[in-house]
Design a protein around this motif. Structure first.
Motif, PDB file in Angstrom:
ATOM      1  N   ARG A  21     -54.379 -31.408  65.912  1.00  0.00           N
ATOM      2  CA  ARG A  21     -55.832 -31.348  66.070  1.00  0.00           C
ATOM      3  C   ARG A  21     -56.535 -31.907  64.832  1.00  0.00           C
ATOM      4  NH1 ARG A  21     -58.390 -29.106  70.078  1.00  0.00           N
ATOM      5  NH2 ARG A  21     -56.593 -27.902  70.767  1.00  0.00           N
ATOM      6  N   ALA A  22     -55.961 -31.678  63.664  1.00  0.00           N
ATOM      7  CA  ALA A  22     -56.553 -32.214  62.437  1.00  0.00           C
ATOM      8  C   ALA A  22     -56.487 -33.746  62.424  1.00  0.00           C
ATOM      9  CB  ALA A  22     -55.821 -31.645  61.218  1.00  0.00           C
ATOM     10  N   ALA A  23     -55.472 -34.286  63.129  1.00  0.00           N
ATOM     11  CA  ALA A  23     -55.307 -35.747  63.142  1.00  0.00           C
ATOM     12  C   ALA A  23     -56.107 -36.429  64.250  1.00  0.00           C
ATOM     13  CB  ALA A  23     -53.826 -36.093  63.288  1.00  0.00           C
ATOM     14  N   LEU A  24     -56.721 -35.639  65.128  1.00  0.00           N
ATOM     15  CA  LEU A  24     -57.376 -36.225  66.299  1.00  0.00           C
ATOM     16  C   LEU A  24     -58.438 -37.273  65.962  1.00  0.00           C
ATOM     17  CD1 LEU A  24     -57.780 -33.420  69.000  1.00  0.00           C
ATOM     18  CD2 LEU A  24     -56.111 -35.272  68.848  1.00  0.00           C
ATOM     19  N   PRO A  25     -59.354 -37.048  65.015  1.00  0.00           N
ATOM     20  CA  PRO A  25     -60.364 -38.080  64.746  1.00  0.00           C
ATOM     21  C   PRO A  25     -59.742 -39.435  64.395  1.00  0.00           C
ATOM     22  CG  PRO A  25     -60.985 -36.016  63.715  1.00  0.00           C
ATOM     23  CD  PRO A  25     -59.587 -35.827  64.215  1.00  0.00           C
ATOM     24  N   MET A  26     -58.683 -39.415  63.559  1.00  0.00           N
ATOM     25  CA  MET A  26     -58.040 -40.671  63.191  1.00  0.00           C
ATOM     26  C   MET A  26     -57.306 -41.274  64.389  1.00  0.00           C
ATOM     27  SD  MET A  26     -57.635 -42.884  60.861  1.00  0.00           S
ATOM     28  CE  MET A  26     -58.139 -41.995  59.395  1.00  0.00           C
ATOM     29  N   VAL A  27     -56.647 -40.416  65.179  1.00  0.00           N
ATOM     30  CA  VAL A  27     -55.946 -40.913  66.376  1.00  0.00           C
ATOM     31  C   VAL A  27     -56.944 -41.552  67.340  1.00  0.00           C
ATOM     32  CG1 VAL A  27     -54.588 -40.263  68.398  1.00  0.00           C
ATOM     33  CG2 VAL A  27     -54.080 -39.233  66.170  1.00  0.00           C
ATOM     34  N   ALA A  28     -58.083 -40.920  67.529  1.00  0.00           N
ATOM     35  CA  ALA A  28     -59.100 -41.453  68.434  1.00  0.00           C
ATOM     36  C   ALA A  28     -59.582 -42.820  67.959  1.00  0.00           C
ATOM     37  CB  ALA A  28     -60.273 -40.487  68.535  1.00  0.00           C
ATOM     38  N   GLU A  29     -59.791 -42.982  66.651  1.00  0.00           N
ATOM     39  CA  GLU A  29     -60.226 -44.280  66.116  1.00  0.00           C
ATOM     40  C   GLU A  29     -59.157 -45.339  66.327  1.00  0.00           C
ATOM     41  OE1 GLU A  29     -63.105 -45.438  64.943  1.00  0.00           O
ATOM     42  OE2 GLU A  29     -63.928 -43.496  65.552  1.00  0.00           O
ATOM     43  N   ASP A  30     -57.886 -44.954  66.148  1.00  0.00           N
ATOM     44  CA  ASP A  30     -56.799 -45.905  66.378  1.00  0.00           C
ATOM     45  C   ASP A  30     -56.728 -46.328  67.848  1.00  0.00           C
ATOM     46  OD1 ASP A  30     -56.154 -45.790  63.731  1.00  0.00           O
ATOM     47  OD2 ASP A  30     -54.444 -44.415  63.981  1.00  0.00           O
ATOM     48  N   VAL A  31     -56.949 -45.369  68.749  1.00  0.00           N
ATOM     49  CA  VAL A  31     -56.955 -45.679  70.188  1.00  0.00           C
ATOM     50  C   VAL A  31     -58.072 -46.668  70.503  1.00  0.00           C
ATOM     51  CG1 VAL A  31     -57.455 -44.741  72.472  1.00  0.00           C
ATOM     52  CG2 VAL A  31     -55.871 -43.546  70.948  1.00  0.00           C
ATOM     53  N   VAL A  32     -59.266 -46.400  69.984  1.00  0.00           N
ATOM     54  CA  VAL A  32     -60.415 -47.273  70.226  1.00  0.00           C
ATOM     55  C   VAL A  32     -60.147 -48.675  69.685  1.00  0.00           C
ATOM     56  CG1 VAL A  32     -62.814 -47.707  69.589  1.00  0.00           C
ATOM     57  CG2 VAL A  32     -62.122 -45.432  70.357  1.00  0.00           C
ATOM     58  N   ALA A  33     -59.603 -48.748  68.468  1.00  0.00           N
ATOM     59  CA  ALA A  33     -59.333 -50.054  67.859  1.00  0.00           C
ATOM     60  C   ALA A  33     -58.329 -50.849  68.686  1.00  0.00           C
ATOM     61  CB  ALA A  33     -58.811 -49.859  66.432  1.00  0.00           C
ATOM     62  N   ALA A  34     -57.296 -50.173  69.197  1.00  0.00           N
ATOM     63  CA  ALA A  34     -56.280 -50.867  69.996  1.00  0.00           C
ATOM     64  C   ALA A  34     -56.869 -51.375  71.309  1.00  0.00           C
ATOM     65  CB  ALA A  34     -55.110 -49.922  70.265  1.00  0.00           C
ATOM     66  N   VAL A  35     -57.703 -50.566  71.929  1.00  0.00           N
ATOM     67  CA  VAL A  35     -58.324 -50.984  73.189  1.00  0.00           C
ATOM     68  C   VAL A  35     -59.234 -52.188  72.971  1.00  0.00           C
ATOM     69  CG1 VAL A  35     -59.927 -50.304  75.011  1.00  0.00           C
ATOM     70  CG2 VAL A  35     -58.142 -48.711  74.265  1.00  0.00           C
ATOM     71  N   ILE A  36     -60.035 -52.140  71.910  1.00  0.00           N
ATOM     72  CA  ILE A  36     -60.919 -53.271  71.601  1.00  0.00           C
ATOM     73  C   ILE A  36     -60.102 -54.537  71.379  1.00  0.00           C
ATOM     74  CG2 ILE A  36     -62.507 -54.218  69.874  1.00  0.00           C
ATOM     75  CD1 ILE A  36     -63.578 -51.404  69.456  1.00  0.00           C
ATOM     76  N   ASP A  37     -58.977 -54.385  70.703  1.00  0.00           N
ATOM     77  CA  ASP A  37     -58.173 -55.546  70.329  1.00  0.00           C
ATOM     78  C   ASP A  37     -57.412 -56.137  71.513  1.00  0.00           C
ATOM     79  OD1 ASP A  37     -57.053 -57.312  68.274  1.00  0.00           O
ATOM     80  OD2 ASP A  37     -55.149 -56.281  68.690  1.00  0.00           O
ATOM     81  N   GLU A  38     -57.018 -55.294  72.468  1.00  0.00           N
ATOM     82  CA  GLU A  38     -56.095 -55.755  73.498  1.00  0.00           C
ATOM     83  C   GLU A  38     -56.682 -55.881  74.903  1.00  0.00           C
ATOM     84  OE1 GLU A  38     -52.119 -54.194  73.427  1.00  0.00           O
ATOM     85  OE2 GLU A  38     -52.424 -53.327  71.443  1.00  0.00           O
ATOM     86  N   VAL A  39     -57.854 -55.317  75.139  1.00  0.00           N
ATOM     87  CA  VAL A  39     -58.476 -55.428  76.471  1.00  0.00           C
ATOM     88  C   VAL A  39     -59.783 -56.206  76.322  1.00  0.00           C
ATOM     89  CG1 VAL A  39     -59.281 -54.206  78.524  1.00  0.00           C
ATOM     90  CG2 VAL A  39     -57.491 -53.188  77.095  1.00  0.00           C
ATOM     91  N   PRO A  40     -59.820 -57.481  76.752  1.00  0.00           N
ATOM     92  CA  PRO A  40     -61.008 -58.331  76.535  1.00  0.00           C
ATOM     93  C   PRO A  40     -62.306 -57.714  77.051  1.00  0.00           C
ATOM     94  CG  PRO A  40     -59.170 -59.643  77.342  1.00  0.00           C
ATOM     95  CD  PRO A  40     -58.739 -58.219  77.421  1.00  0.00           C
ATOM     96  N   SER A  41     -62.251 -56.977  78.138  1.00  0.00           N
ATOM     97  CA  SER A  41     -63.473 -56.409  78.716  1.00  0.00           C
ATOM     98  C   SER A  41     -64.137 -55.406  77.788  1.00  0.00           C
ATOM     99  CB  SER A  41     -63.156 -55.711  80.050  1.00  0.00           C
ATOM    100  OG  SER A  41     -62.669 -56.627  80.988  1.00  0.00           O
ATOM    101  N   TYR A  42     -63.367 -54.891  76.807  1.00  0.00           N
ATOM    102  CA  TYR A  42     -63.908 -53.851  75.929  1.00  0.00           C
ATOM    103  C   TYR A  42     -64.274 -54.375  74.541  1.00  0.00           C
ATOM    104  CZ  TYR A  42     -62.902 -50.235  79.311  1.00  0.00           C
ATOM    105  OH  TYR A  42     -62.910 -49.448  80.439  1.00  0.00           O
ATOM    106  N   THR A  43     -64.262 -55.690  74.377  1.00  0.00           N
ATOM    107  CA  THR A  43     -64.551 -56.250  73.056  1.00  0.00           C
ATOM    108  C   THR A  43     -65.899 -55.788  72.528  1.00  0.00           C
ATOM    109  OG1 THR A  43     -63.214 -58.210  73.542  1.00  0.00           O
ATOM    110  CG2 THR A  43     -64.813 -58.387  71.747  1.00  0.00           C
TER     111      THR A  43
END
Length: 391
Positions: A21-43
């Protein structure tokens, strides 16, 4: 929306869930960054209010998973409910934003992979054994399946709702156009429906059984009006921009479908196209109304035509019906063929001498009037759609 309980009995040790739970904010940011990078519709999707909504949904989803992992099976559905509802609403928001469900599922797959990597690393650091790690992996992907299903359901519901709303708005434009609503009313309706007005519209009366297949062959911006009181088991389509050489493609599309195609008209004047198609339909003239213009013109005022016919054919009124009918038929052919006796005979399937005999009778009845342009005009109109003799 149907919900399934997470298919796992896994319970992580409290110290592990606290670390995760303490790591969730960083995990969430990593998830968002990966989605932005790999799914063109979410750029560009994570900018503005919608971006905050998506980030919040990611954190809610991750938190929901940990909440489920902290509890026994009996409480899982209750603990997961907020995350499932959040996923459902995310799907609806994505549909409103114009992104496809395929893009959303891609984002889930990529996000799940990143989340698993980060959270499994935390689990290993906290001494979670291999058996628990295997159960943990199954739980992560089962949970992602739950969220994906909820989001797809939300996306589908929103798309269906939006489609129904848009169709109602488009139907309203069609109704305004054919009922003669004020221009400002029609334009406002087009703006609300986000329907770009074309240069022209063409009215097409279509049997109900043919509407679906014909819509696949015409412009996507075609308007449709159903349940019109003057149409029996038929619908009206208003097809954009099939004027000029494009009309041929429309006529080929309706061939063999018992449709009636009016003329192309400026889009705000399409009511006149519908009125012509409707008059042709009433007279049993299907297909291209422009191929039936003479008859449509001559029958525009049936009462006036009847009066003209009676006056023009008055000289025949004293004859026997059979004789009057033959002379009217001959007079019509004589007018249409400009007095060429052989052509008249061929059209009537009679001998040229028969034509001469009948024309002698007609000249005796009409006298010099057959040389009068106004009389010739009246007779041509009166006999234009058939050699009907006076009663």
């Amino acid at each position: 929306m149907a919900r399934r309980v997470l298919a796992t009995t896994m319970v992580l040790p409290p110290e592990v869930t606290v670390a995760m739970r303490a790591a969730l904010p960083m995990v969430a940011e990593d998830v968002v960054a990966a989605v932005i990078d790999e799914v063109p519709s979410y750029t560009d999707a994570f900018s503005g209010p919608m971006g905050e909504t998506i980030r919040s949904a990611v954190q809610l989803a991750l938190g929901g998973f940990l909440s489920a992992a902290e509890r026994r099976r009996g409480n899982e559905q209750t603990r997961m409910a907020p995350a499932i509802e959040g996923a459902y609403q995310l799907g609806r928001g994505e549909a409103r934003s114009g992104r496809s469900s395929e893009a959303l599922l891609s984002a889930y797959r990529i996000g799940a992979g990143v989340a698993w990597q980060r959270l499994s690393a935390v689990a290993v650091e906290n001494g979670v054994d291999a058996a628990t790690m295997a159960t943990f992996a199954q739980a992560v992907w089962a949970y992602i399946d739950e969220l994906s299903a909820a989001s797809v359901s939300g996306h589908g519901d929103e798309s269906a709702t939006a489609g129904r709303v848009r169709q109602r708005l488009l139907d309203r434009i069609a109704r305004h156009l054919i009922t003669g609503a004020p221009e400002k009313t029609v334009v406002a309706a087009a703006e609300r429906a986000e329907w770009a007005p074309p240069s022209t519209l063409t009215a097409v009366i279509v049997p109900e059984s043919q509407v679906g297949s014909l819509l696949q062959m015409v412009h996507q911006g075609t308007l449709q009006a159903n349940d019109l009181p003057e149409l029996d088991a038929a619908s009206l389509l208003l097809v954009p921009d099939v004027h000029g050489h494009r009309r041929g493609a429309l006529l080929r599309a309706v061939e063999g479908r018992s449709c009636t195609v009016g003329p192309a008209r400026p889009w705000l004047e399409v009511r006149t196209s519908y009125e012509r198609a409707l008059r042709a339909e009433e007279r049993g003239l299907d297909g291209d109304t422009e191929a039936h213009l003479p008859e449509l013109v001559l029958t525009a005022d049936p009462g006036a035509l009847a009066d003209l016919r009676e006056a023009a054919l008055a000289p025949l009124s004293g004859l026997r019906p059979a004789t009057a009918g033959k002379l009217a038929e001959t007079l019509r052919a004589w007018l249409l063929h400009q007095g060429r006796r052989d052509d008249v005979a061929a059209a009537l399937f009679v001998h040229p001498q028969t034509v001469r005999y009948r024309m002698t009778q007609l000249r005796e009845l009409y006298g010099d009037k057959l040389d009068d342009p106004q009389t010739v005009l009246a007779l041509t109109i009166a006999l234009g759609i058939g050699p009907e003799a006076p009663a």
